[in-house]
Design a protein around this motif. Structure first.
Motif, PDB file in Angstrom:
ATOM      1  N   LYS A 112       0.131   9.700  -8.717  1.00  0.00           N
ATOM      2  CA  LYS A 112       2.050   8.949  -8.183  1.00  0.00           C
ATOM      3  C   LYS A 112       1.883   9.077  -6.812  1.00  0.00           C
ATOM      4  O   LYS A 112       1.942   7.650  -6.549  1.00  0.00           O
ATOM      5  CB  LYS A 112       2.203  10.669  -7.902  1.00  0.00           C
ATOM      6  CG  LYS A 112       4.278   9.809  -8.665  1.00  0.00           C
ATOM      7  CD  LYS A 112       4.717  11.642  -9.184  1.00  0.00           C
ATOM      8  CE  LYS A 112       6.291  10.514  -8.973  1.00  0.00           C
ATOM      9  NZ  LYS A 112       7.494  11.720 -10.069  1.00  0.00           N
ATOM     10  N   ILE A 113       0.809   9.568  -6.173  1.00  0.00           N
ATOM     11  CA  ILE A 113       1.183   9.151  -4.328  1.00  0.00           C
ATOM     12  C   ILE A 113       0.792   8.120  -3.948  1.00  0.00           C
ATOM     13  O   ILE A 113       1.078   7.287  -3.225  1.00  0.00           O
ATOM     14  CB  ILE A 113       0.671  10.773  -3.265  1.00  0.00           C
ATOM     15  CG1 ILE A 113       1.467  11.933  -3.666  1.00  0.00           C
ATOM     16  CG2 ILE A 113       0.410   9.711  -1.860  1.00  0.00           C
ATOM     17  CD1 ILE A 113       0.833  12.711  -3.042  1.00  0.00           C
ATOM     18  N   GLU A 114      -0.380   7.665  -4.531  1.00  0.00           N
ATOM     19  CA  GLU A 114      -1.096   6.796  -4.313  1.00  0.00           C
ATOM     20  C   GLU A 114      -0.815   5.508  -4.467  1.00  0.00           C
ATOM     21  O   GLU A 114      -0.482   4.576  -4.185  1.00  0.00           O
ATOM     22  CB  GLU A 114      -2.917   7.334  -4.786  1.00  0.00           C
ATOM     23  CG  GLU A 114      -3.580   7.595  -4.395  1.00  0.00           C
ATOM     24  CD  GLU A 114      -4.858   8.000  -4.318  1.00  0.00           C
ATOM     25  OE1 GLU A 114      -5.862   8.801  -3.925  1.00  0.00           O
ATOM     26  OE2 GLU A 114      -4.831   7.529  -5.751  1.00  0.00           O
ATOM     27  N   THR A 115       0.455   5.498  -6.030  1.00  0.00           N
ATOM     28  CA  THR A 115       0.673   4.009  -6.052  1.00  0.00           C
ATOM     29  C   THR A 115       1.999   4.199  -5.471  1.00  0.00           C
ATOM     30  O   THR A 115       2.488   3.194  -5.337  1.00  0.00           O
ATOM     31  CB  THR A 115       1.802   4.834  -7.778  1.00  0.00           C
ATOM     32  OG1 THR A 115      -0.079   4.919  -8.880  1.00  0.00           O
ATOM     33  CG2 THR A 115       2.175   3.360  -8.222  1.00  0.00           C
ATOM     34  N   LEU A 116       3.047   5.174  -4.753  1.00  0.00           N
ATOM     35  CA  LEU A 116       4.038   4.829  -4.378  1.00  0.00           C
ATOM     36  C   LEU A 116       3.505   4.448  -2.406  1.00  0.00           C
ATOM     37  O   LEU A 116       4.118   3.069  -2.650  1.00  0.00           O
ATOM     38  CB  LEU A 116       4.792   5.862  -3.949  1.00  0.00           C
ATOM     39  CG  LEU A 116       5.879   6.449  -3.038  1.00  0.00           C
ATOM     40  CD1 LEU A 116       6.891   5.637  -3.058  1.00  0.00           C
ATOM     41  CD2 LEU A 116       6.480   7.773  -2.779  1.00  0.00           C
ATOM     42  N   ILE A 117       2.539   5.115  -2.153  1.00  0.00           N
ATOM     43  CA  ILE A 117       1.874   4.586  -0.537  1.00  0.00           C
ATOM     44  C   ILE A 117       1.657   3.342  -0.832  1.00  0.00           C
ATOM     45  O   ILE A 117       1.636   2.292  -0.027  1.00  0.00           O
ATOM     46  CB  ILE A 117       0.606   5.683  -0.401  1.00  0.00           C
ATOM     47  CG1 ILE A 117       2.058   7.244  -0.287  1.00  0.00           C
ATOM     48  CG2 ILE A 117       0.825   4.778   1.662  1.00  0.00           C
ATOM     49  CD1 ILE A 117       2.923   6.923   0.807  1.00  0.00           C
ATOM     50  N   GLU A 118       0.662   2.794  -1.601  1.00  0.00           N
ATOM     51  CA  GLU A 118      -0.115   1.031  -1.990  1.00  0.00           C
ATOM     52  C   GLU A 118       1.133   0.623  -2.118  1.00  0.00           C
ATOM     53  O   GLU A 118       0.647  -1.428  -1.394  1.00  0.00           O
ATOM     54  CB  GLU A 118      -1.251   1.301  -3.049  1.00  0.00           C
ATOM     55  CG  GLU A 118      -1.672   0.250  -2.735  1.00  0.00           C
ATOM     56  CD  GLU A 118      -3.355   0.180  -3.409  1.00  0.00           C
ATOM     57  OE1 GLU A 118      -3.542   1.321  -4.278  1.00  0.00           O
ATOM     58  OE2 GLU A 118      -4.096  -0.265  -3.334  1.00  0.00           O
ATOM     59  N   SER A 119       2.096   0.594  -3.184  1.00  0.00           N
ATOM     60  CA  SER A 119       2.331  -0.288  -3.278  1.00  0.00           C
ATOM     61  C   SER A 119       4.222  -0.409  -2.120  1.00  0.00           C
ATOM     62  O   SER A 119       4.691  -1.591  -1.907  1.00  0.00           O
ATOM     63  CB  SER A 119       3.483   0.396  -4.500  1.00  0.00           C
ATOM     64  OG  SER A 119       4.386   1.153  -4.418  1.00  0.00           O
ATOM     65  N   THR A 120       4.091  -0.145  -1.382  1.00  0.00           N
ATOM     66  CA  THR A 120       4.883   0.250  -0.466  1.00  0.00           C
ATOM     67  C   THR A 120       3.995  -0.315   1.147  1.00  0.00           C
ATOM     68  O   THR A 120       4.835  -1.312   1.883  1.00  0.00           O
ATOM     69  CB  THR A 120       5.860   1.353  -0.309  1.00  0.00           C
ATOM     70  OG1 THR A 120       5.047   2.879   0.086  1.00  0.00           O
ATOM     71  CG2 THR A 120       6.554   1.384  -1.251  1.00  0.00           C
ATOM     72  N   LEU A 121       3.804   0.908   1.228  1.00  0.00           N
ATOM     73  CA  LEU A 121       2.746   0.219   3.332  1.00  0.00           C
ATOM     74  C   LEU A 121       1.698   0.421   3.109  1.00  0.00           C
ATOM     75  O   LEU A 121       0.890  -1.025   4.009  1.00  0.00           O
ATOM     76  CB  LEU A 121       2.951   1.986   3.800  1.00  0.00           C
ATOM     77  CG  LEU A 121       4.061   3.008   3.944  1.00  0.00           C
ATOM     78  CD1 LEU A 121       3.900   3.440   4.021  1.00  0.00           C
ATOM     79  CD2 LEU A 121       5.150   1.820   4.726  1.00  0.00           C
ATOM     80  N   GLY A 122       0.823  -0.171   1.862  1.00  0.00           N
ATOM     81  CA  GLY A 122      -1.047  -0.566   1.527  1.00  0.00           C
ATOM     82  C   GLY A 122      -2.055   0.138   1.814  1.00  0.00           C
ATOM     83  O   GLY A 122      -1.780   1.424   1.893  1.00  0.00           O
ATOM     84  N   GLU A 123      -2.990  -0.210   1.504  1.00  0.00           N
ATOM     85  CA  GLU A 123      -3.664   0.564   1.443  1.00  0.00           C
ATOM     86  C   GLU A 123      -4.247   1.535   2.503  1.00  0.00           C
ATOM     87  O   GLU A 123      -4.609   2.398   2.518  1.00  0.00           O
ATOM     88  CB  GLU A 123      -5.073  -0.734   0.590  1.00  0.00           C
ATOM     89  CG  GLU A 123      -6.560   0.352   0.571  1.00  0.00           C
ATOM     90  CD  GLU A 123      -7.498  -0.960   0.183  1.00  0.00           C
ATOM     91  OE1 GLU A 123      -7.414  -1.624  -1.199  1.00  0.00           O
ATOM     92  OE2 GLU A 123      -8.980  -0.063   0.233  1.00  0.00           O
ATOM     93  N   SER A 124      -4.122   1.068   3.560  1.00  0.00           N
ATOM     94  CA  SER A 124      -4.758   1.140   4.593  1.00  0.00           C
ATOM     95  C   SER A 124      -3.659   2.891   5.386  1.00  0.00           C
ATOM     96  O   SER A 124      -3.923   4.023   5.658  1.00  0.00           O
ATOM     97  CB  SER A 124      -4.316   0.615   6.003  1.00  0.00           C
ATOM     98  OG  SER A 124      -5.123   0.083   5.903  1.00  0.00           O
ATOM     99  N   ALA A 125      -2.514   3.218   4.533  1.00  0.00           N
ATOM    100  CA  ALA A 125      -1.891   4.099   4.737  1.00  0.00           C
ATOM    101  C   ALA A 125      -2.415   5.345   3.577  1.00  0.00           C
ATOM    102  O   ALA A 125      -1.709   6.246   3.864  1.00  0.00           O
ATOM    103  CB  ALA A 125      -0.451   4.087   4.624  1.00  0.00           C
ATOM    104  N   LEU A 126      -3.091   4.632   2.877  1.00  0.00           N
ATOM    105  CA  LEU A 126      -3.934   5.705   1.293  1.00  0.00           C
ATOM    106  C   LEU A 126      -4.226   7.132   2.341  1.00  0.00           C
ATOM    107  O   LEU A 126      -4.942   6.929   3.339  1.00  0.00           O
ATOM    108  CB  LEU A 126      -4.430   5.291   0.774  1.00  0.00           C
ATOM    109  CG  LEU A 126      -3.826   4.426  -0.789  1.00  0.00           C
ATOM    110  CD1 LEU A 126      -4.731   3.369  -1.264  1.00  0.00           C
ATOM    111  CD2 LEU A 126      -2.679   4.521  -1.256  1.00  0.00           C
ATOM    112  N   PRO A 127      -3.752   8.173   1.679  1.00  0.00           N
ATOM    113  CA  PRO A 127      -4.889   9.457   1.589  1.00  0.00           C
ATOM    114  C   PRO A 127      -6.407   9.179   2.116  1.00  0.00           C
ATOM    115  O   PRO A 127      -6.902   8.744   1.278  1.00  0.00           O
ATOM    116  CB  PRO A 127      -4.591  10.571   1.368  1.00  0.00           C
ATOM    117  CG  PRO A 127      -4.042   9.825   0.130  1.00  0.00           C
ATOM    118  CD  PRO A 127      -3.576   8.771   0.756  1.00  0.00           C
TER     119      PRO A 127
END
Length: 573
Positions: free
Chosen positions: A515-530
């Motif tokens: 859920k976190i990865e879907t939210l972050i990638e769809s808004t801030l992009g891949e580089s912001a993923l954990p």
């Protein structure tokens, strides 16, 4: 062209130099600098070479065409561009008209694109057709009519083609021979809006002036060594990145051949330097990393004499690796580092290899004045008032303030953020607070050594990461009570985000991570993923004034990293 006389001390020659700061528009300065070099090659794109005479002819034709199409002085025009000749024609044409250029990133997802368009409300958007997919929904929703072009199309013979599907070319053919009034340029007026998170991590539009960029470009005449006729690689995106726009304007005002490439990703960096035989190249550390163990490298770049890096400060071991690789490639260039800011039209300090003390960001460039102050001095500052910006003693760490012709006008429609970064000295001089901590060190006590950021943003790959943005998004999830983002060093990407999550309730951690990865990638992009995640139900430690004690977590993370106790959960390569 209006100019302002100034005197600065050149630390390389140990002489006072009196010169002028250009006060005209970007195009006025370009035309002045190119006047004696019209037969030189200005642009190369694939196999096509474009002279400075042709460059100016096309720029003026595009200005007439866009003016005839209805674009006027003061109109906000979004541009979402690739590094092609048409993009350069459009940027300078808009400058001639006096339109305000809004730089939209082609790497934005739909969420980010809509955010930037809604923030600035451009009346039109000019973009390459290959980039239109990410813009279409925003254009439709906000009733913005786009102008599309196909990169490289203008390199065909310039003959009228009524069946041409590129709308920009239709506009060009219809209006390129029309009359257009010449308007007087007013210095220090809004010409460009580019985007940044700045030192505070809040996404903002930065309002910049046309003459401000000219001042920065003229300043590096006294720093960089390239001469007219040499070649500079055109790999850094210049439609939306202030660093790329600076490189473009510098190369063209220096009468260099600007070798445009659509292969701008780090893995293409060495290949493109070799293909174009570039004497100068600029990139982030991730670009220069591409030289390591590259089979193309040995003795392949003897012509490269100027190698500049930007973004995150190079670590000493990384600097040594890059220098070793440059030497393996046959280049005598010393990797040079510095400090640049969107709010200052890019560089404020440049360290030129052996000309500066190792591991410093060098001196402030000409026309830029810097001060290093105790951060406590600014804590209770009242916006707009004057204060004694007394510098700390040489060798002491402090907060870097800068002023110069490239300094932004303000943040777009954001007085709160603007007031956080401008400070007035007792003599009325306005300074911008960089948010960077530095010390005076080395030659003449005027060099600066970067020691860290006062705030928390960092670089992952080629992207700026703003922890506050990620934390705000994460706490919209019902499972997460609090979130803190720290940075973990990474040999390839400089840093990776580590998520510290205080959970509000029991939950399936695998499902939460998805859920976190879907939210972050769809808004801030891949580089912001954990890169790493820690979960806890225990509240995070707070300071005496009730703020989350992020530095404590950061210190613990760095200790665990050094002890190799961290487990990477996602490979972001």
């Amino acid at each position: 062209m209006k100019e302002k006389e100034t005197t600065f001390f050149d630390y390389y020659t140990q002489k006072n130099i009196t010169t002028t700061v250009p006060m005209g528009s970007k195009y006025d300065f370009l035309l002045e600098r190119n006047a004696k070099y019209m037969n030189n090659i200005a642009l190369s794109f694939g196999n096509r070479k474009i002279t400075y005479e042709e460059l100016h002819e096309r720029i003026n034709e595009y200005a007439k065409a866009l003016y005839h199409h209805g674009i006027r002085k003061g109109d906000k025009i979004g541009v979402c561009l690739v590094n092609s000749p048409e993009s350069i024609y459009v940027l300078y044409a808009l400058d001639i008209i006096g339109a305000v250029i809004v730089g939209l990133s082609p790497m934005n997802n739909e969420y980010k694109m809509r955010r930037d368009i809604e923030m600035t409300k451009p009346s039109r958007i000019i973009t390459a057709d290959i980039l239109y997919t990410n813009i279409k929904n925003s254009c439709d929703a906000l009733h913005i009519s786009p102008i599309l072009f196909t990169p490289g199309e203008s390199l065909n013979n310039i003959t009228e083609n009524k069946n041409n599907s590129a709308k920009l070319q239709d506009i060009y053919y219809t209006g390129k021979d029309k009359d257009m009034p010449k308007e007087e340029y007013t210095p220090n007026t809004l010409s460009d809006i580019l985007f940044t998170g700045g030192s505070t991590g809040v996404h903002k539009g930065v309002e910049l002036s046309s003459n401000g960029l000219n001042g920065v470009v003229k300043a590096v005449d006294y720093v960089f060594d390239l001469e007219p006729g040499m070649t500079h690689l055109g790999n850094i995106p210049f439609g939306h990145m202030v660093f790329g726009r600076f490189v473009m304007h510098y190369a063209l005002c220096k009468n260099l051949e600007f070798a445009l490439t659509l292969n701008a990703l780090p893995q293409h960096f060495l290949e493109e330097i070799i293909r174009t035989k570039s004497n100068g190249a600029m990139g982030g550390p991730v670009h220069w990393d591409n030289l390591e163990n590259n089979p193309l490298l040995p003795n392949s770049i003897p012509f490269l004499t100027q190698a500049i890096t930007g973004g995150e400060m190079l670590k000493p071991e990384k600097r040594r690796e890059i220098i070793k690789n440059l030497q393996l490639g046959g280049s005598q260039a010393e990797i040079s580092d510095g400090l640049g800011l969107t709010e200052m039209w890019a560089p404020t300090h440049i360290g030129m290899g052996k000309k500066n003390t190792a591991e410093t960001i060098g001196f402030a460039i000409p026309f830029v004045t810097d001060k290093i102050v105790d951060p406590k001095l600014l804590e209770n500052y009242v916006p707009g008032t004057k204060i004694d910006l007394k510098e700390v003693e040489p060798g002491q760490n402090g907060l870097l303030l800068v002023t110069g012709p490239g300094m932004m006008l303000k943040y777009h429609n954001n007085s709160e953020e603007t007031n956080k970064v401008f400070f007035y000295d007792l003599d009325g001089t306005k300074y911008y607070c960089t948010g960077d901590m530095v010390t005076r060190t080395g030659l003449y006590n005027k060099e600066c050594k970067f020691s860290g950021r006062q705030k928390r943003n960092f670089v992952c790959g080629v992207d700026n990461i703003y922890p506050e943005q990620i934390e705000k998004l994460l706490t919209t999830l019902p499972e997460i009570k609090e979130a803190i983002i720290t940075k973990i060093p990474d040999s390839k990407y400089q840093f990776l985000p580590k998520y510290h999550l205080c959970l509000a309730k029991e939950c399936d951690l695998k499902q939460l991570q998805l859920k976190i990865e879907t939210l972050i990638e769809s808004t801030l992009g891949e580089s912001a993923l954990p890169g790493y995640i820690d979960y806890t139900f225990k509240p995070f430690q707070r300071t005496d004034n009730g703020k989350l004690n992020t530095p404590i977590l950061q210190e613990e993370d760095l200790k665990q990293y050094q002890e190799q106790k961290l487990q990477l959960i996602r490979k972001v390569y």
